[in-house]
Structure formats: C-alpha cells, structure tokens
Scaffold this motif. Sequence first.
Motif, PDB file in Angstrom:
ATOM      1  N   PHE A  38       0.847  -1.186   0.000  1.00 47.68           N
ATOM      2  CA  PHE A  38       0.000   0.000   0.000  1.00 47.68           C
ATOM      3  C   PHE A  38       0.887   1.242   0.000  1.00 47.68           C
ATOM      4  O   PHE A  38       1.808   1.367   0.809  1.00 47.68           O
ATOM      5  CB  PHE A  38      -0.908  -0.021   1.234  1.00 47.68           C
ATOM      6  N   ARG A  39       0.619   2.163  -0.898  1.00 48.39           N
ATOM      7  CA  ARG A  39       1.475   3.344  -1.034  1.00 48.39           C
ATOM      8  C   ARG A  39       1.212   4.381   0.059  1.00 48.39           C
ATOM      9  O   ARG A  39       2.020   5.278   0.260  1.00 48.39           O
ATOM     10  CB  ARG A  39       1.269   3.979  -2.408  1.00 48.39           C
ATOM     11  N   GLY A  40       0.083   4.264   0.723  1.00 49.56           N
ATOM     12  CA  GLY A  40      -0.217   5.210   1.790  1.00 49.56           C
ATOM     13  C   GLY A  40       0.207   4.673   3.146  1.00 49.56           C
ATOM     14  O   GLY A  40       1.097   3.824   3.259  1.00 49.56           O
ATOM     15  N   LYS A  41      -0.416   5.152   4.172  1.00 48.87           N
ATOM     16  CA  LYS A  41      -0.111   4.762   5.539  1.00 48.87           C
ATOM     17  C   LYS A  41      -1.291   4.008   6.111  1.00 48.87           C
ATOM     18  O   LYS A  41      -2.435   4.482   6.063  1.00 48.87           O
ATOM     19  CB  LYS A  41       0.171   6.015   6.386  1.00 48.87           C
ATOM     20  N   ALA A  42      -1.051   2.810   6.642  1.00 47.76           N
ATOM     21  CA  ALA A  42      -2.110   1.998   7.237  1.00 47.76           C
ATOM     22  C   ALA A  42      -1.847   1.864   8.732  1.00 47.76           C
ATOM     23  O   ALA A  42      -0.771   1.415   9.141  1.00 47.76           O
ATOM     24  CB  ALA A  42      -2.169   0.615   6.589  1.00 47.76           C
ATOM     25  N   ILE A  43      -2.822   2.269   9.548  1.00 51.50           N
ATOM     26  CA  ILE A  43      -2.668   2.169  10.996  1.00 51.50           C
ATOM     27  C   ILE A  43      -3.943   1.574  11.597  1.00 51.50           C
ATOM     28  O   ILE A  43      -4.997   1.557  10.956  1.00 51.50           O
ATOM     29  CB  ILE A  43      -2.389   3.536  11.649  1.00 51.50           C
ATOM     30  N   HIS A  44      -3.831   1.093  12.802  1.00 44.54           N
ATOM     31  CA  HIS A  44      -4.987   0.589  13.541  1.00 44.54           C
ATOM     32  C   HIS A  44      -5.650   1.748  14.273  1.00 44.54           C
ATOM     33  O   HIS A  44      -5.006   2.755  14.599  1.00 44.54           O
ATOM     34  CB  HIS A  44      -4.536  -0.488  14.535  1.00 44.54           C
TER      35      HIS A  44
END
Length: 293
Positions: A176-182
Amino acid sequence: MDMKQVVIVGAGISGLLACKYCLSKGFNPTVFDLESDIGGVWVKTIKTTRLQAPKPLYQFSDFPWPESVVDVFPTQQQMLEYLRSYATHFDLMPHIKLQSRVSSISYDGPSSQAWSLWNGIREMSSSKGKWKVTVTDTRTATTQVYIADFVILCLGRFKDVPNMPKFPVGKGPEIFRGKAIHSMEYAAMDDDKAEAFVKGKKVVVVGFGKTGLDIARECASINAPEHPCTIVYRRDHWKLPDWAPWGIPMTYLYFNRFSELLVHKPGEGFVLNLLATLLSPLVSLSTTSKIAI
C-alpha cells in the motif's frame, strides 16, 4: 495476622474498584498501570469520544456523578475527571504506580491453587503460595520484583493489543502506497497530531463498528468535502448499539451482577457452567477498526 499483599494489574475502572474493595477488607493493594494516568481505555481515545450509556447507568454505586456534569453522555475529559475524583475521594492514589509495565507473573507454591479463592468465597489466607510480579518503571528503566499473596488482573477487553487482519503475502499493507494504521494508534495521538495526520488526505476507514464510525466522522469534519472520508464494510446492516441487539435494550442485563452468569469461571459447578453456556449468545462480540491513509 500479617496484612495480605495484593497486586492489581490495570488502573482502569475495574482496577480502581478492586483497589477500593481490597482496602475495605484490610488488604494492602498495589496497582500497576503502563499509562501516565488512571482511567484505562479512557486515557487514549479520539477527542470526540463520549460515554455511550446514560450517566445514571454508568457510575459507581457509592460515588454519583457531580451535579456540575449536566450532559447525559459525558465527554472523555469529564469521564477522566470523574475517575480521578473517585480515586482521590477513597484515597486510592497512594496505592497506584503509573508508567509501570508488568512483564511477568509467576506463582511459587503448591501446584494446585484453590480456585474457590477466585470468587472470594474463602479467606485469602488459605493459600500458602506467593506470586512474583516483575515490574519495570518505564521512566527509569529499572525493574523490581514484588511478592504478593494474590494477583488481580484488570486489563480490560480493548487494551494494548490491536486485532489486525491477516493478509496473503504480497497483498497486505506492505504494498500500500499510503499509511495503514490501527484505530488504536489513531486514538493514542493527541488532538493536534491526529488532525495533522489526516489533514488534506483521502482517508478510508475499514470497519462499521462504533470506533470506525467515530473516526470517520472526525476525519470528515477535519477535511470537509474537499477530501471525503470513505467507509468500507463487509455487508449492509442496521447499525444498533451492541447493548441493544435486535433493538431490544439489554442495558439492565449488563449493568448488574446478573451479567456475571454470562461468563465461565474456574472451578464452576454444573449449574453455573450450564447457565454460562445457555446465556453465551447474549455476550456481545468485540469489534475493531482499521484506518488507512
């Protein structure tokens, strides 16, 4: 008789109650919590968080809400102030050690601990073993071992360990090119950092639970129509509170001692086991959300 030493892990609502109860029974409790303040999950929430239940149904029986709180659904800050007032009123703070990480717990004694002690049926003195609790002070990085006659875990359902989905190799957040957070990471940010984190970005929230909807609403209010927030969920369904399944209010079932019959307990007899099994469908399932930016 020597004063019994009790270690309580967690300074949320359950931990505060356990501490007050131990003091009332003449024990010497010590409460450890990793955070810098008491309150459990209320310490780290998004800024728009409010109490879901009406405040008359969410208060200590011996410590009602102050008259100054007029909101039916108090804010996070009001909730924290209420818990701090409770701890101060009953002189619990001297027994609480914050920024303290419990890294291990071990039992030294007879191999079979009497499970009747679990629900307080017998005196704690019937146990001949001792508990060794290893605690690290996160401010000084020093570690100390505490010896206790009894240990009470008050960790809660939504603490510290995010429930992340499993992805096939090559199809997860790593591509994923973006940022993935919980959602837990987002809630841990202070207000200014959270706003700067999503400002001007296209945000996708995965999950249709309360946390997901709360975060989506907050992101939408930050970015306005220029960068709308998208919610992704598995299927369409009516959104009802988890304490009102099928539209039937279950508040009075959960907020009284009858709720103890919903869970299995160590050493329970046939009747309690049968009741917990039959009532298990009433136990609401926890939901988690993930935010991708």
